[in-house]
Design an enzyme around this catalytic site. Sequence first.
Site, PDB file in Angstrom:
ATOM      1  N   ASP A  57     -13.480   3.469  19.648  1.00  0.00           N
ATOM      2  CA  ASP A  57     -14.177   2.763  18.852  1.00  0.00           C
ATOM      3  C   ASP A  57     -13.138   2.217  17.669  1.00  0.00           C
ATOM      4  O   ASP A  57     -13.224   1.278  17.391  1.00  0.00           O
ATOM      5  CB  ASP A  57     -15.582   2.925  18.403  1.00  0.00           C
ATOM      6  CG  ASP A  57     -16.758   2.783  19.519  1.00  0.00           C
ATOM      7  OD1 ASP A  57     -16.644   1.684  20.053  1.00  0.00           O
ATOM      8  OD2 ASP A  57     -17.301   3.846  19.707  1.00  0.00           O
ATOM      9  N   HIS A  64     -17.482   2.408  29.007  1.00  0.00           N
ATOM     10  CA  HIS A  64     -18.043   3.730  29.258  1.00  0.00           C
ATOM     11  C   HIS A  64     -17.859   3.959  30.729  1.00  0.00           C
ATOM     12  O   HIS A  64     -18.097   5.094  31.058  1.00  0.00           O
ATOM     13  CB  HIS A  64     -19.243   3.679  28.595  1.00  0.00           C
ATOM     14  CG  HIS A  64     -19.305   3.841  26.814  1.00  0.00           C
ATOM     15  ND1 HIS A  64     -19.627   3.020  26.236  1.00  0.00           N
ATOM     16  CD2 HIS A  64     -18.963   5.034  26.379  1.00  0.00           C
ATOM     17  CE1 HIS A  64     -19.389   3.413  25.018  1.00  0.00           C
ATOM     18  NE2 HIS A  64     -19.007   4.730  25.038  1.00  0.00           N
ATOM     19  N   CYS A  67     -11.154  12.944  19.673  1.00  0.00           N
ATOM     20  CA  CYS A  67     -11.820  12.683  20.701  1.00  0.00           C
ATOM     21  C   CYS A  67     -11.951  11.602  21.683  1.00  0.00           C
ATOM     22  O   CYS A  67     -12.602  11.474  22.676  1.00  0.00           O
ATOM     23  CB  CYS A  67     -13.301  13.380  20.655  1.00  0.00           C
ATOM     24  SG  CYS A  67     -14.252  12.251  19.653  1.00  0.00           S
ATOM     25  N   GLU A 123     -14.743   6.682  13.540  1.00  0.00           N
ATOM     26  CA  GLU A 123     -14.780   5.596  14.775  1.00  0.00           C
ATOM     27  C   GLU A 123     -14.740   4.115  13.961  1.00  0.00           C
ATOM     28  O   GLU A 123     -15.000   3.155  14.827  1.00  0.00           O
ATOM     29  CB  GLU A 123     -15.347   5.817  15.783  1.00  0.00           C
ATOM     30  CG  GLU A 123     -16.643   5.969  15.647  1.00  0.00           C
ATOM     31  CD  GLU A 123     -17.492   6.504  16.974  1.00  0.00           C
ATOM     32  OE1 GLU A 123     -16.801   6.394  18.056  1.00  0.00           O
ATOM     33  OE2 GLU A 123     -18.587   7.077  16.750  1.00  0.00           O
TER      34      GLU A 123
HETATM   35  C1  PEP Z   1     -14.891   6.899  20.778  1.00  0.00           C
HETATM   36  O1  PEP Z   1     -15.069   5.846  20.259  1.00  0.00           O
HETATM   37  O2  PEP Z   1     -13.570   7.251  20.457  1.00  0.00           O
HETATM   38  C2  PEP Z   1     -15.780   8.016  21.223  1.00  0.00           C
HETATM   39  C3  PEP Z   1     -15.113   9.114  21.606  1.00  0.00           C
HETATM   40  O3  PEP Z   1     -16.895   7.718  21.438  1.00  0.00           O
HETATM   41  P1  PEP Z   1     -17.443   6.753  22.782  1.00  0.00           P
HETATM   42  O4  PEP Z   1     -16.178   6.498  23.871  1.00  0.00           O
HETATM   43  O5  PEP Z   1     -18.469   7.654  23.557  1.00  0.00           O
HETATM   44  O6  PEP Z   1     -17.962   5.583  22.281  1.00  0.00           O
HETATM   45 MG    MG Z   2     -17.384   5.871  20.007  1.00  0.00          MG
END
Ligand code: PEP
Ligand code: MG
Length: 578
Positions: free
Chosen positions: A456, A190, A503, A432
């Site tokens: 994920d 993150h 996303c 995910e």
């Molecule tokens: C993902 O897991 O691809 C996602 C967009 O969520 P995050 O990166 O916030 O876990």
């Molecule tokens: Mg995620």
Amino acid sequence: MEIKKGIAVSPGISIAKSLIIDSEDYLIPRRAVDPSQRTDEIQRVRDAFAEAIDELGRFEAAQDQTSSKIKDIFAVHMRFLHDRSLRKKITDLVQSDCVTAEYAVSSTLREIASHFTRVKDAYISERAADIYDIERRLLKHLLGKKREDVGRLTEEVVIIARELSPIQTAGFNRQFVKGIASDAGGRTSHAAIVARSLGIPAVVALEDLTALVSGGDTVIVDGNRGIVIVNPDEQTTEQYRQYSREFEELEHKLDAIKEKPAVTRDGTKITLLGNIEFPDEAQVVLEKGGDGIGLYRTEFLYLNTDTDPTEQQQYEAYARTVEVFGDRPVVIRTLDLGADKFTQSRRFAPEPNPFLGLRSIRFCLQNLMMFKTQLRAILRASVLGRLKIMFPLITNRHELMQAKMILHDVMEDLADESIAYNHDVQVGIMIETPSAALTAFSLARDVDFFSIGTNDLTQYTLAVDRGNELVSTLYSPADPAVLRLIRTVIQDAYKAQIDLSVCGEVASEPEYIMLLLGMGVRTFSLAPPMIPEIKQIIRSVTIEDCNKVARKVLSMNSERHISSYLRSAARKILPEAF
Ligand code: PEP
Ligand code: MG
């Protein structure tokens, strides 16, 4: 000159003096002080208590009057901070053992906490978590100066750290923090995602970089190639200045296409949305030519405060974002707390496998007050524009039904209170987890849209921690197993005639765009600074070209071959990006 190779996580090149920072978890070595300094250290302990009491008093006064649980917690903390015998125990330790104020605070409180946990009474054992909170609060005041350095920069720096938390990264001032390099981390950790959102060049997984750099060394961060150079020679510095100029020219050139539509050469319209963590970023999405927000990571509202954001604070953040986009979509993801975000530091005993633990929608379903507060804020903002709600990390239909039921309860509460909300607000989920991908055909019946979270999905499909540099070579969305799941989800969304977007970070990566277009994706949600580059790729290809790429990739069975094929296909389209 020292050259280190890591993982490039945010593009761009920076050259600046290094600033080394600590992790958020304070490591307090036992350090002796000269006996003559004991009085000063004892005074530092007293000052830290006084500042902590003052701070807590201010938070208490700012709290929502109805939130009695929070008030109770504050009251317990206040009682400890006013406890003279506690303070005496700490100052006695400084006096007897000649140790620093930090060490005395930390070791005394940790000893008390471990005492509490051994008590059978649940109420008393839970107080251990309060003791850890108090320790952190006092240390924050004792180490305050060091921490504030990053916030009070006056010259450009490259931040060097062992590991950065998402919230530390989010607090960096873009004007002065020109680059980031860390020992740990992965492509989709993150902190890396936040660096990319902020447009700060970053390289992670550099192993022992912190051991090689001293504060004030000149460091080059090459976020395109994943290279960090410590104390470069004159020739290397000049070469990198040249690269940096070329990169900036490319950025300017790409910014110029901002007003142009994201349409393929054969006329297929593609929607490009932004991923954001804070309401301010909505403006950047607009500036970069985005069509709305496809992922608002709302948990970041929780990460930079010591107290939970109130319903009103959350409402204001959502309202600000929705208002920026008028009738264009804004997808608000409900809290994705847990794993590397927020909850572990508040737990007394950390979960053994936090990424497989009480995370995301699971955490919300067990913390209904928090969840309902957020849903109220989202629903109130839903009348202001085209807001959509998205639940993260769904693993089965039961969880989705529970989340929807709670949403309906909140809607009824609002209706009873005559508070307006959009009755037809669209509800979607992130796909995910492999279980969600494999049951997408069934989940699709109960939602308006899917958004594939490849970060994920890759982690859980391949059983590879997305933030662990030791296994980063195994982490790849180009793995045939991940691609098969993505294809299944796209097909199931198509059959059920619901909207679909991607996303995860692949939507920001030039090499994946042709493949995803060829697999049928028409909506991408990505890091705002990357929107122009991705648009340029879309405008340079035909769907027929992309279908060929997808057919070829889906017939391949090796991640390596797929990755190198995708890279060479994208390089032909946008050579400057590589
Ligand atoms: C993902 O897991 O691809 C996602 C967009 O969520 P995050 O990166 O916030 O876990
Ligand atoms: Mg995620």
